[in-house]
Design a protein around this motif. Structure first.
Motif, PDB file in Angstrom:
ATOM      1  N   ALA A 258      43.095  37.773  43.580  1.00 37.96           N
ATOM      2  CA  ALA A 258      42.781  38.998  42.832  1.00 37.96           C
ATOM      3  C   ALA A 258      42.303  38.624  41.430  1.00 37.96           C
ATOM      4  CB  ALA A 258      43.999  39.902  42.772  1.00 37.96           C
ATOM      5  N   GLU A 259      42.932  37.613  40.854  1.00 37.91           N
ATOM      6  CA  GLU A 259      42.509  37.174  39.511  1.00 37.91           C
ATOM      7  C   GLU A 259      41.060  36.726  39.551  1.00 37.91           C
ATOM      8  OE1 GLU A 259      41.358  34.317  36.655  1.00 37.91           O
ATOM      9  OE2 GLU A 259      41.818  33.763  38.717  1.00 37.91           O
ATOM     10  N   GLU A 260      40.715  35.966  40.612  1.00 39.49           N
ATOM     11  CA  GLU A 260      39.341  35.465  40.731  1.00 39.49           C
ATOM     12  C   GLU A 260      38.359  36.645  40.856  1.00 39.49           C
ATOM     13  OE1 GLU A 260      38.904  32.520  43.865  1.00 39.49           O
ATOM     14  OE2 GLU A 260      36.734  32.854  43.865  1.00 39.49           O
ATOM     15  N   ILE A 261      38.733  37.627  41.678  1.00 37.69           N
ATOM     16  CA  ILE A 261      37.863  38.796  41.873  1.00 37.69           C
ATOM     17  C   ILE A 261      37.683  39.558  40.557  1.00 37.69           C
ATOM     18  CG2 ILE A 261      37.699  41.044  43.022  1.00 37.69           C
ATOM     19  CD1 ILE A 261      39.366  39.685  45.335  1.00 37.69           C
TER      20      ILE A 261
ATOM     21  N   LEU B 229      43.622  44.715  42.346  1.00 37.71           N
ATOM     22  CA  LEU B 229      42.262  45.114  42.711  1.00 37.71           C
ATOM     23  C   LEU B 229      42.038  46.581  42.363  1.00 37.71           C
ATOM     24  CD1 LEU B 229      39.549  44.366  43.892  1.00 37.71           C
ATOM     25  CD2 LEU B 229      40.384  44.985  46.146  1.00 37.71           C
ATOM     26  N   LEU B 230      43.026  47.427  42.679  1.00 35.03           N
ATOM     27  CA  LEU B 230      42.873  48.854  42.369  1.00 35.03           C
ATOM     28  C   LEU B 230      42.732  49.074  40.866  1.00 35.03           C
ATOM     29  CD1 LEU B 230      45.281  50.528  44.956  1.00 35.03           C
ATOM     30  CD2 LEU B 230      42.793  50.764  44.843  1.00 35.03           C
ATOM     31  N   ASP B 231      43.505  48.308  40.071  1.00 34.59           N
ATOM     32  CA  ASP B 231      43.367  48.411  38.610  1.00 34.59           C
ATOM     33  C   ASP B 231      41.932  48.115  38.190  1.00 34.59           C
ATOM     34  OD1 ASP B 231      45.849  49.189  37.875  1.00 34.59           O
ATOM     35  OD2 ASP B 231      46.587  47.172  37.386  1.00 34.59           O
ATOM     36  N   GLY B 232      41.379  47.033  38.761  1.00 33.77           N
ATOM     37  CA  GLY B 232      40.012  46.635  38.427  1.00 33.77           C
ATOM     38  C   GLY B 232      39.027  47.738  38.797  1.00 33.77           C
ATOM     39  N   LEU B 233      39.224  48.327  39.980  1.00 38.03           N
ATOM     40  CA  LEU B 233      38.287  49.356  40.442  1.00 38.03           C
ATOM     41  C   LEU B 233      38.372  50.613  39.573  1.00 38.03           C
ATOM     42  CD1 LEU B 233      38.556  48.941  44.311  1.00 38.03           C
ATOM     43  CD2 LEU B 233      37.114  47.734  42.660  1.00 38.03           C
TER      44      LEU B 233
ATOM     45  N   ILE C 196      43.432  47.734  54.389  1.00 38.73           N
ATOM     46  CA  ILE C 196      44.131  46.669  53.669  1.00 38.73           C
ATOM     47  C   ILE C 196      44.694  47.169  52.342  1.00 38.73           C
ATOM     48  CG2 ILE C 196      43.748  44.450  52.483  1.00 38.73           C
ATOM     49  CD1 ILE C 196      43.496  43.942  55.351  1.00 38.73           C
ATOM     50  N   LEU C 197      43.956  48.039  51.699  1.00 43.05           N
ATOM     51  CA  LEU C 197      44.390  48.473  50.366  1.00 43.05           C
ATOM     52  C   LEU C 197      45.368  49.627  50.394  1.00 43.05           C
ATOM     53  CD1 LEU C 197      41.881  48.331  47.472  1.00 43.05           C
ATOM     54  CD2 LEU C 197      43.469  46.649  48.335  1.00 43.05           C
ATOM     55  N   LYS C 198      45.480  50.281  51.508  1.00 41.38           N
ATOM     56  CA  LYS C 198      46.393  51.422  51.598  1.00 41.38           C
ATOM     57  C   LYS C 198      47.786  50.905  51.858  1.00 41.38           C
ATOM     58  CE  LYS C 198      43.724  55.285  52.132  1.00 41.38           C
ATOM     59  NZ  LYS C 198      43.873  56.621  51.676  1.00 41.38           N
TER      60      LYS C 198
END
Ligand code: GLN
Length: 414
Positions: free
Chosen positions: A340-343, A375-379, A397-399
């Motif tokens: 997630a950090e990389e993304i 990831l959700l924070d980033g989005l 996957i995200l749910k």
């Protein structure tokens, strides 16, 4: 096609069969009569597939391999804080039967040595619980972990009772220090009964897989232990599971483990496997000679050392494509902190000459809580910057499982 995993285990068995050094535990007369040629290996995955070779239906007593599970029962019952006030989590660097106590706190060093395990047994249920009830509670708890009804070996139980002066001394010492309030004799008797519960290596590997699987028994699907309790138990197994050989064991094998004087070794690879090896001859520290050899080879050959630093050679962002007004970002692999950090760092770097961003999770295999949140924070940050964010997430996957939370993101149909 027949999976070769059983053949791998058979090779291990055959290669180590002739290493017959060591002695059977003689301080428990009944264990000294065990057949030293007995040898078996079993492995259970968190999905519940069990592989076993050798003497896989021969029963032996759990002995000290009961300690992590009894500790789990006590943690489940009283919580971590209560337990750590009474039993520490530091390696003792001493033999399993040392009469030792931490000087400043009056606690046993850890629940994996006898004095700590007797304390744990004494803390189960209520202080006035009859000894027989505590025994039955644990026998039933161990049975749920194994997924079948386990029984107590009465011969081993009586045999150990006759030579258990050291353990009785520990019981009285603990009672004298008010670590538990029940009658010392009954508690030690109960502890000896807990050690005399019989399993075969398949059971042992299933019990291990339950710890490995966040406490969910892989066959019955029952949440027998809370995930944080399983984590606590495994952590203590790392530092103290092999007694004063724990440091060498962890460096050589790198699998949290617990041995018993019956000749069994339980190994747990978090999130992957439960392992059981049984062969009665022990080294000077009370660990199965063949068991140690098998675990070393298993760890080497199958790459199971949890400190292995071999990096997986994929990038979390597989591709970035601009199609018209859409920027499509294709992710892959497992979504946990590092990926997630990389993304997030790539999302930060990207130039957005578009109005829409599509995050494609089709190739993401799984996500943990932290990876999902990050990831959700980033989005959400991309949305705050005025971009329209959509997710292609055919496997959800995200749910969060069973949760209908509204994360404000547009989910695309695949
Ligand atoms: N290391 C062991 O397996 C010891 C267990 C045994 N029941 C004892 O208390 O001595």
């Amino acid at each position: 096609m027949k999976s070769p995993v059983t053949d791998y285990l058979n090779e291990l068995l055959e290669r180590n069969r002739n290493h017959d050094g060591g002695e059977r535990a003689s301080y428990i007369p009944e264990l000294a009569r065990a057949n030293p040629h007995r040898f078996g290996i079993a492995m259970t995955t968190v999905e519940g597939r069990t592989y076993s070779v050798g003497d896989d239906n021969i029963e032996f007593t759990l002995q000290s391999m009961s300690k992590p599970f009894a500790y789990a029962a006590a943690l489940d019952m009283h919580g971590k804080e209560y337990m750590s006030e009474r039993v520490g989590v530091e390696p003792s660097g001493e033999a399993f039967n040392e009469l030792s106590i931490e000087e400043d706190s009056n606690r046993p060093d850890n629940p994996m040595i006898n004095v700590g395990a007797i304390a744990v047994h004494g803390l189960l249920l209520e202080k006035d619980t009859p000894s027989q009830e505590r025994i039955e509670y644990l026998r039933e708890f161990f049975s749920r972990l194994a997924g079948r009804e386990l029984t107590i070996d009465q011969d081993v139980f009586t045999s150990e009772l006759e030579t258990a002066e050291r353990n009785f001394a520990m019981g009285h010492m603990l009672k004298g220090l008010s670590v538990f309030d029940g009658p010392a004799h009954g508690v030690v008797e109960g502890y000896i009964a807990q050690c005399a519960v019989k399993v075969n290596i398949r059971d042992l590997s299933v019990m291990g897989a339950t710890l490995s699987n966040g406490g969910i028994q892989p066959h019955t699907g029952e949440q027998v232990i809370e995930p944080l309790v399983a984590r606590q138990v495994l952590s203590v197994m790392v530092s103290a599971g092999m007694y004063d050989a724990s440091g060498t064991w962890f460096a050589d094998v790198g699998i949290p483990a617990k041995s018993g004087v019956s000749g069994g070794i339980l190994g747990v690879l978090p999130g992957q496997l439960g392992l059981g090896v049984f062969s009665p001859s022990l080294d000077a520290k009370g660990n199965s000679v063949r068991g140690i050899r098998v675990f070393k080879e298993l760890s080497d050959r199958m790459g199971l050392h949890i400190m292995d630093t071999e990096a997986y050679s994929y990038h979390a962002v597989r591709a970035v494509r601009q199609v018209g007004d859409e920027l499509i970002i294709e992710l892959q692999g497992r979504l946990e902190f590092s990926n997630a950090e990389e993304i997030l760092s790539q999302l930060e770097e990207l130039e957005y000459n578009c109005t829409d961003v599509v995050i494609d999770l089709t190739r993401v295999s799984e996500a943990n809580r932290v990876g999902r949140h990050m990831l959700l924070d980033g989005l959400h940050r991309l949305q705050e910057e005025g971009l329209q964010v959509s997710l292609l997430d055919p496997d959800n996957i995200l749910k969060f499982k069973n949760s209908a939370q509204d994360d404000g993101i547009h989910y695309l149909r695949s």
